[in-house]
Structure formats: structure tokens, C-alpha cells
Motif scaffolding. Structure first.
Motif, short mmCIF file in Angstrom:
data_model
loop_
_atom_site.label_atom_id
_atom_site.label_comp_id
_atom_site.label_asym_id
_atom_site.label_seq_id
_atom_site.Cartn_x
_atom_site.Cartn_y
_atom_site.Cartn_z
N ASP A 9 -6.04 -0.43 2.35
CA ASP A 9 -6.31 -1.63 1.55
C ASP A 9 -6.08 -1.41 0.06
OD1 ASP A 9 -6.98 -3.19 3.77
OD2 ASP A 9 -9.06 -2.49 3.72
N VAL A 10 -5.82 -0.17 -0.37
CA VAL A 10 -5.57 0.12 -1.78
C VAL A 10 -4.14 -0.31 -2.11
CG1 VAL A 10 -5.39 1.92 -3.54
CG2 VAL A 10 -7.22 2.00 -1.84
N LYS A 11 -4.05 -1.36 -2.93
CA LYS A 11 -2.75 -1.94 -3.30
C LYS A 11 -2.81 -2.42 -4.74
CE LYS A 11 -2.49 -3.85 1.33
NZ LYS A 11 -2.57 -5.04 2.13
N ASP B 131 -2.77 -10.99 -16.09
CA ASP B 131 -1.41 -10.63 -16.50
C ASP B 131 -1.19 -9.12 -16.63
OD1 ASP B 131 -0.52 -13.29 -16.56
OD2 ASP B 131 -1.27 -13.54 -18.60
N ARG B 132 -1.98 -8.33 -15.96
CA ARG B 132 -1.81 -6.87 -15.97
C ARG B 132 -1.74 -6.37 -14.54
NH1 ARG B 132 -3.01 -4.23 -20.82
NH2 ARG B 132 -4.05 -5.55 -22.35
N THR B 133 -0.91 -5.34 -14.33
CA THR B 133 -0.84 -4.71 -13.03
C THR B 133 -2.00 -3.72 -12.94
OG1 THR B 133 1.56 -4.91 -13.02
CG2 THR B 133 0.59 -3.36 -11.45
N MET B 134 -2.85 -3.94 -11.94
CA MET B 134 -4.06 -3.14 -11.79
C MET B 134 -4.00 -2.33 -10.50
SD MET B 134 -5.80 -4.37 -14.40
CE MET B 134 -7.56 -4.25 -14.21
N LEU B 135 -4.61 -1.14 -10.56
CA LEU B 135 -4.66 -0.28 -9.39
C LEU B 135 -6.07 0.30 -9.31
CD1 LEU B 135 -2.93 0.94 -7.10
CD2 LEU B 135 -2.47 2.85 -8.62
N PRO B 136 -6.68 0.27 -8.12
CA PRO B 136 -7.99 0.91 -8.00
C PRO B 136 -7.87 2.41 -8.29
CG PRO B 136 -7.52 -0.45 -6.08
CD PRO B 136 -6.25 -0.35 -6.88
N MET B 137 -8.78 2.91 -9.09
CA MET B 137 -8.76 4.34 -9.44
C MET B 137 -10.07 4.95 -8.99
SD MET B 137 -5.84 4.58 -10.94
CE MET B 137 -5.75 6.04 -11.94
N ARG B 138 -9.99 6.20 -8.57
CA ARG B 138 -11.22 6.94 -8.30
C ARG B 138 -11.06 8.36 -8.74
NH1 ARG B 138 -11.32 8.09 -1.88
NH2 ARG B 138 -9.38 7.12 -1.40
N SER C 297 8.90 7.34 0.33
CA SER C 297 7.80 6.42 0.58
C SER C 297 6.53 7.20 0.86
CB SER C 297 8.13 5.51 1.77
OG SER C 297 7.09 4.58 1.96
N THR C 298 5.46 6.85 0.11
CA THR C 298 4.20 7.57 0.18
C THR C 298 3.05 6.57 0.15
OG1 THR C 298 5.22 9.35 -1.10
CG2 THR C 298 2.83 9.36 -0.96
N PRO C 299 2.05 6.71 1.02
CA PRO C 299 0.89 5.82 0.93
C PRO C 299 0.18 6.02 -0.41
CG PRO C 299 0.76 7.22 2.89
CD PRO C 299 1.92 7.69 2.09
N ILE C 300 -0.28 4.93 -1.01
CA ILE C 300 -1.04 5.06 -2.25
C ILE C 300 -2.34 5.78 -1.98
CG2 ILE C 300 -2.26 3.75 -4.04
CD1 ILE C 300 0.00 1.64 -3.78
N ASP C 301 -3.01 5.44 -0.89
CA ASP C 301 -4.23 6.12 -0.47
C ASP C 301 -4.15 6.26 1.05
OD1 ASP C 301 -6.80 6.89 0.35
OD2 ASP C 301 -7.78 5.74 -1.24
N SER C 302 -3.89 7.45 1.53
CA SER C 302 -3.68 7.65 2.97
C SER C 302 -4.94 7.38 3.78
CB SER C 302 -3.18 9.07 3.24
OG SER C 302 -4.13 10.02 2.79
N ASN D 42 0.81 -1.22 0.00
CA ASN D 42 0.00 0.00 0.00
C ASN D 42 0.84 1.27 0.00
OD1 ASN D 42 0.93 0.02 2.61
ND2 ASN D 42 -1.07 0.04 3.57
N ALA D 43 2.15 1.13 -0.19
CA ALA D 43 3.04 2.29 -0.27
C ALA D 43 3.73 2.30 -1.62
CB ALA D 43 4.08 2.25 0.85
N ALA D 44 4.04 3.48 -2.08
CA ALA D 44 4.78 3.69 -3.32
C ALA D 44 6.00 4.54 -3.02
CB ALA D 44 3.90 4.40 -4.35
N LEU D 45 7.01 4.44 -3.87
CA LEU D 45 8.13 5.37 -3.79
C LEU D 45 7.91 6.40 -4.89
CD1 LEU D 45 11.48 3.40 -3.27
CD2 LEU D 45 10.25 4.84 -1.65
N ILE D 46 7.84 7.65 -4.50
CA ILE D 46 7.71 8.74 -5.45
C ILE D 46 8.97 9.57 -5.35
CG2 ILE D 46 6.37 10.75 -6.16
CD1 ILE D 46 3.92 9.39 -4.89
N ASN D 47 9.78 9.50 -6.40
CA ASN D 47 11.10 10.15 -6.39
C ASN D 47 11.88 9.79 -5.13
OD1 ASN D 47 10.71 11.27 -8.90
ND2 ASN D 47 10.09 13.25 -8.11
#
Length: 72
Positions: free
Chosen positions: A57-59, A65-72, A48-53, A40-45
Motif C-alpha cells: 500500500d506504500v505508494k 501540489d507536492r509528490t509525497m511518499l510515506p517515510m519511516r 523494477s523494485t517494490p517501494i516497500d516489499s 507501489n513499484a519504482a525503477l531503480i537504475n
């Protein structure tokens, strides 16, 4: 759920998959985002940053065979 490439490619970003680390890297200009499957964390430059603070559960997941991410 949205394939990450569907969001990245139209804006000119490049995406790369690292199957060993189960990580996708998205680059656009001087920005780089690294996402790991199941994390549930990403590296941005490098930061470490939460994908959705508000929702840990957003991961990213792999679906068809595709990398999927919940979008809103």
C-alpha cells in the motif's frame, strides 16, 4: 508523509516531474529512481523494485501540489 524533494534536495539529488506520466525522477550520481503516482513499484537504475516489499500500500501520492511518499 514527506515531500520527495525534502529528502532528495539536502543530499544533492535532483528531482524532475513528468506531468504526462505522473512520474518523478530522482538522480544522484550514477543512481536514478523513477516513481509513479499511485504505483507501489519504482525503477531503480532500470530495475523494477517494490517501494516497500512488506507493504504494497506504500505508494507516492500528490498532496497540496507536492509528490509525497510515506517515510519511516
Amino acid at each position: 508523509m514527506l515531500p520527495i524533494r525534502f529528502a532528495a534536495d539536502p543530499i544533492g539529488a535532483t528531482t524532475a516531474w513528468d506531468g504526462t506520466d505522473r512520474k518523478v525522477t530522482i538522480k544522484l550520481g550514477n543512481k536514478e529512481i523513477q516513481l509513479w503516482i499511485g504505483s507501489n513499484a519504482a525503477l531503480i537504475n532500470g530495475v523494477s523494485t517494490p517501494i516497500d516489499s512488506e507493504n504494497p500500500d506504500v505508494k507516492p501520492i500528490i498532496m497540496n501540489d507536492r509528490t509525497m511518499l510515506p517515510m519511516r
